[in-house]
Design an enzyme around this catalytic site. Structure first.
Site, PDB file in Angstrom:
ATOM      1  N   ASN A  89       1.008  -1.611   0.076  1.00 21.00           N
ATOM      2  CA  ASN A  89      -0.090   0.007  -0.053  1.00 21.00           C
ATOM      3  C   ASN A  89       1.265   0.772  -0.340  1.00 21.00           C
ATOM      4  OD1 ASN A  89      -2.038  -1.700  -0.051  1.00 21.00           O
ATOM      5  ND2 ASN A  89      -2.209  -1.632   2.364  1.00 21.00           N
ATOM      6  N   ASP A  91      -0.676   4.086   1.357  1.00 21.40           N
ATOM      7  CA  ASP A  91      -1.302   5.174   2.395  1.00 21.40           C
ATOM      8  C   ASP A  91      -0.195   5.056   3.155  1.00 21.40           C
ATOM      9  OD1 ASP A  91      -3.603   2.697   2.227  1.00 21.40           O
ATOM     10  OD2 ASP A  91      -2.076   3.186   3.653  1.00 21.40           O
ATOM     11  N   HIS A 106       6.391  -0.535  -2.574  1.00 18.16           N
ATOM     12  CA  HIS A 106       5.571   0.254  -3.684  1.00 18.16           C
ATOM     13  C   HIS A 106       5.665   1.806  -3.899  1.00 18.16           C
ATOM     14  CE1 HIS A 106       3.414  -3.622  -5.412  1.00 18.16           C
ATOM     15  NE2 HIS A 106       4.443  -4.065  -5.072  1.00 18.16           N
ATOM     16  N   CYS A 117      17.129  13.066 -11.170  1.00 18.93           N
ATOM     17  CA  CYS A 117      18.260  13.323 -10.594  1.00 18.93           C
ATOM     18  C   CYS A 117      18.030  12.850  -8.849  1.00 18.93           C
ATOM     19  CB  CYS A 117      18.982  15.240  -9.817  1.00 18.93           C
ATOM     20  SG  CYS A 117      17.622  15.581  -8.578  1.00 18.93           S
ATOM     21  N   ASN A 198      -7.793 -12.473   4.823  1.00 17.83           N
ATOM     22  CA  ASN A 198      -8.113 -12.034   3.269  1.00 17.83           C
ATOM     23  C   ASN A 198      -9.701 -11.877   3.669  1.00 17.83           C
ATOM     24  OD1 ASN A 198      -7.415 -10.567   1.385  1.00 17.83           O
ATOM     25  ND2 ASN A 198      -7.928 -11.671   0.331  1.00 17.83           N
ATOM     26  N   LEU A 199     -10.528 -11.309   2.635  1.00 14.96           N
ATOM     27  CA  LEU A 199     -11.931 -11.239   3.052  1.00 14.96           C
ATOM     28  C   LEU A 199     -12.667 -12.874   2.297  1.00 14.96           C
ATOM     29  CD1 LEU A 199     -14.798  -9.947   3.479  1.00 14.96           C
ATOM     30  CD2 LEU A 199     -14.037  -8.619   1.265  1.00 14.96           C
ATOM     31  N   GLU A 200     -11.591 -13.186   0.903  1.00 14.90           N
ATOM     32  CA  GLU A 200     -11.840 -14.570   0.444  1.00 14.90           C
ATOM     33  C   GLU A 200     -10.296 -15.115  -0.097  1.00 14.90           C
ATOM     34  OE1 GLU A 200     -14.033 -12.569  -2.391  1.00 14.90           O
ATOM     35  OE2 GLU A 200     -12.176 -11.336  -4.025  1.00 14.90           O
TER      36      GLU A 200
HETATM   37  N1  APR Z   1     -10.477  -6.893   4.391  1.00 19.48           N
HETATM   38  C1  APR Z   1      -9.768  -8.011   4.327  1.00 19.48           C
HETATM   39  N2  APR Z   1      -9.715  -8.385   3.489  1.00 19.48           N
HETATM   40  C2  APR Z   1      -9.911  -7.410   2.222  1.00 19.48           C
HETATM   41  C3  APR Z   1     -11.537  -6.336   2.431  1.00 19.48           C
HETATM   42  C4  APR Z   1     -11.618  -6.412   3.944  1.00 19.48           C
HETATM   43  N3  APR Z   1     -12.878  -5.447   4.225  1.00 19.48           N
HETATM   44  N4  APR Z   1     -11.411  -5.904   1.396  1.00 19.48           N
HETATM   45  C5  APR Z   1     -11.154  -6.248   0.023  1.00 19.48           C
HETATM   46  N5  APR Z   1     -10.545  -7.573   0.805  1.00 19.48           N
HETATM   47  C6  APR Z   1      -9.387  -7.885   0.129  1.00 19.48           C
HETATM   48  C7  APR Z   1      -9.555  -8.803  -1.474  1.00 19.48           C
HETATM   49  O1  APR Z   1     -10.608  -9.879  -0.931  1.00 19.48           O
HETATM   50  C8  APR Z   1      -8.842  -8.616  -1.863  1.00 19.48           C
HETATM   51  O2  APR Z   1      -8.467 -10.310  -1.676  1.00 19.48           O
HETATM   52  O3  APR Z   1      -8.528  -7.425  -0.262  1.00 19.48           O
HETATM   53  C9  APR Z   1      -7.398  -7.736  -1.567  1.00 19.48           C
HETATM   54  C10 APR Z   1      -7.555  -6.904  -2.315  1.00 19.48           C
HETATM   55  O4  APR Z   1      -7.169  -7.023  -3.567  1.00 19.48           O
HETATM   56  P1  APR Z   1      -6.668  -6.301  -4.231  1.00 19.48           P
HETATM   57  O5  APR Z   1      -7.763  -5.044  -4.967  1.00 19.48           O
HETATM   58  O6  APR Z   1      -5.263  -6.590  -5.265  1.00 19.48           O
HETATM   59  O7  APR Z   1      -5.074  -4.744  -3.642  1.00 19.48           O
HETATM   60  P2  APR Z   1      -3.530  -5.864  -3.888  1.00 19.48           P
HETATM   61  O8  APR Z   1      -3.846  -6.895  -3.641  1.00 19.48           O
HETATM   62  O9  APR Z   1      -3.375  -4.569  -2.755  1.00 19.48           O
HETATM   63  O10 APR Z   1      -3.091  -5.431  -4.992  1.00 19.48           O
HETATM   64  C11 APR Z   1      -1.003  -5.440  -4.772  1.00 19.48           C
HETATM   65  O11 APR Z   1      -1.404  -4.098  -7.161  1.00 19.48           O
HETATM   66  O12 APR Z   1      -2.011  -2.494  -8.948  1.00 19.48           O
HETATM   67  C12 APR Z   1      -1.185  -3.290  -8.133  1.00 19.48           C
HETATM   68  O13 APR Z   1       0.543  -1.591  -6.231  1.00 19.48           O
HETATM   69  C13 APR Z   1      -1.220  -2.030  -6.399  1.00 19.48           C
HETATM   70  O14 APR Z   1      -0.157  -2.781  -4.609  1.00 19.48           O
HETATM   71  C14 APR Z   1      -1.432  -3.113  -5.225  1.00 19.48           C
HETATM   72  C15 APR Z   1      -0.671  -4.296  -5.739  1.00 19.48           C
END
Ligand code: APR
Length: 231
Positions: A89, A91, A106, A117, A198-200
């Site tokens: 992330n 943020d 990232h 530079c 994770n959510l899923e």
């Molecule tokens: N609690 C837990 N998990 C969650 C929640 C939640 N409230 N909401 C969403 N998720 C999970 C989703 O199920 C998904 O598997 O978070 C994951 C988000 O996946 P992505 O949207 O693909 O984000 P991320 O995995 O961080 O992406 C990786 O891809 O685009 C690039 O640089 C960008 O850092 C990013 C990288």
């Protein structure tokens, strides 16, 4: 004393109101990542890219850490062994929750970089293509964010910590993007216990010793309580 490495993705900040990328209403369903998250896209239309990151910078500034960020900061304070967060992330919610050891592989929205530079400084709220670099004065400034096709930061140090850790926890990431998606295999190869929160199920879900599914604000604090519970 357990050495812990935690990988986080957009899902850990989802309940703070920051969008994820690949969920139904994710950022990559609204923007073409080739246009706003690649060096080629930036070369083609730097204003579009700055607008994209200016909006995300404002969004992140208005967000607050959620219970998952808070629990990870609590883990770092209370756990006797090392706790490192490697986050995808950009943020700063882990830091604002109180976590100290946070590596942004990232990059960050808070950072600005001069493509000419290499100078780095704190990004202003709004960046524009013709902003002069504070060091070399050339109009070659960009967000200090790692785009597709670029090398993530601190990879060698991350590899060392994955090799040394006893527990690897992946939180809120879809496991879609390498090299982060390969960290679980690296940690497991060196004997770490691997857990996915994770959510899923993520695309690499089967690689983990254990997976728990639910909202990060609920399953992360519960997991931290277990890790901190006296044996
Ligand atoms: N609690 C837990 N998990 C969650 C929640 C939640 N409230 N909401 C969403 N998720 C999970 C989703 O199920 C998904 O598997 O978070 C994951 C988000 O996946 P992505 O949207 O693909 O984000 P991320 O995995 O961080 O992406 C990786 O891809 O685009 C690039 O640089 C960008 O850092 C990013 C990288």
């Amino acid at each position: 004393m357990q050495d812990i490495v935690i990988l986080t993705g957009a899902g850990v900040s989802a309940e703070s109101g920051l969008g994820t990328f690949r969920d139904t209403d994710g950022l990559w369903t609204k923007y073409d990542l080739a246009e706003v998250a690649t060096p080629e896209g930036f070369a083609r239309d730097p204003q579009l890219v700055h607008d994209f990151y200016n909006a995300r910078r404002a969004n992140a500034r208005g967000a607050v850490p959620n219970a998952a960020h808070d629990a990870l900061a609590r883990l770092e304070r209370a756990h006797a062994g090392r706790v490192l967060i490697v986050t995808q992330n950009v943020d700063d919610l882990h830091e604002r929750a109180g976590s100290q050891a946070v590596w942004h592989m990232h990059g960050t929205l808070a950072g600005a970089l001069c493509a000419a530079c290499g100078h780095r400084w704190e990004a202003p709220p709004l960046m524009a293509p013709d902003d002069p670099c504070p060091a070399c004065q050339r109009p070659t400034t960009r967000p200090d964010v790692v785009w597709f096709g670029e090398f993530p930061y601190r990879m060698e140090e991350i590899a060392d910590r994955l090799a040394a850790c006893d527990l690897f926890v992946s939180i809120g990431t879809s496991g879609s993007v390498y090299p982060a998606a390969g960290f679980v295999a690296e940690a497991a190869a060196r004997g770490a216990r691997t857990v996915e929160l994770n959510l899923e199920p993520s695309s690499g879900g089967a690689l983990f010793d254990e997976a728990r599914h639910g909202l990060a604000s609920e399953i992360v604090p519960a997991f931290v309580d277990e890790v901190l519970a006296p044996r």
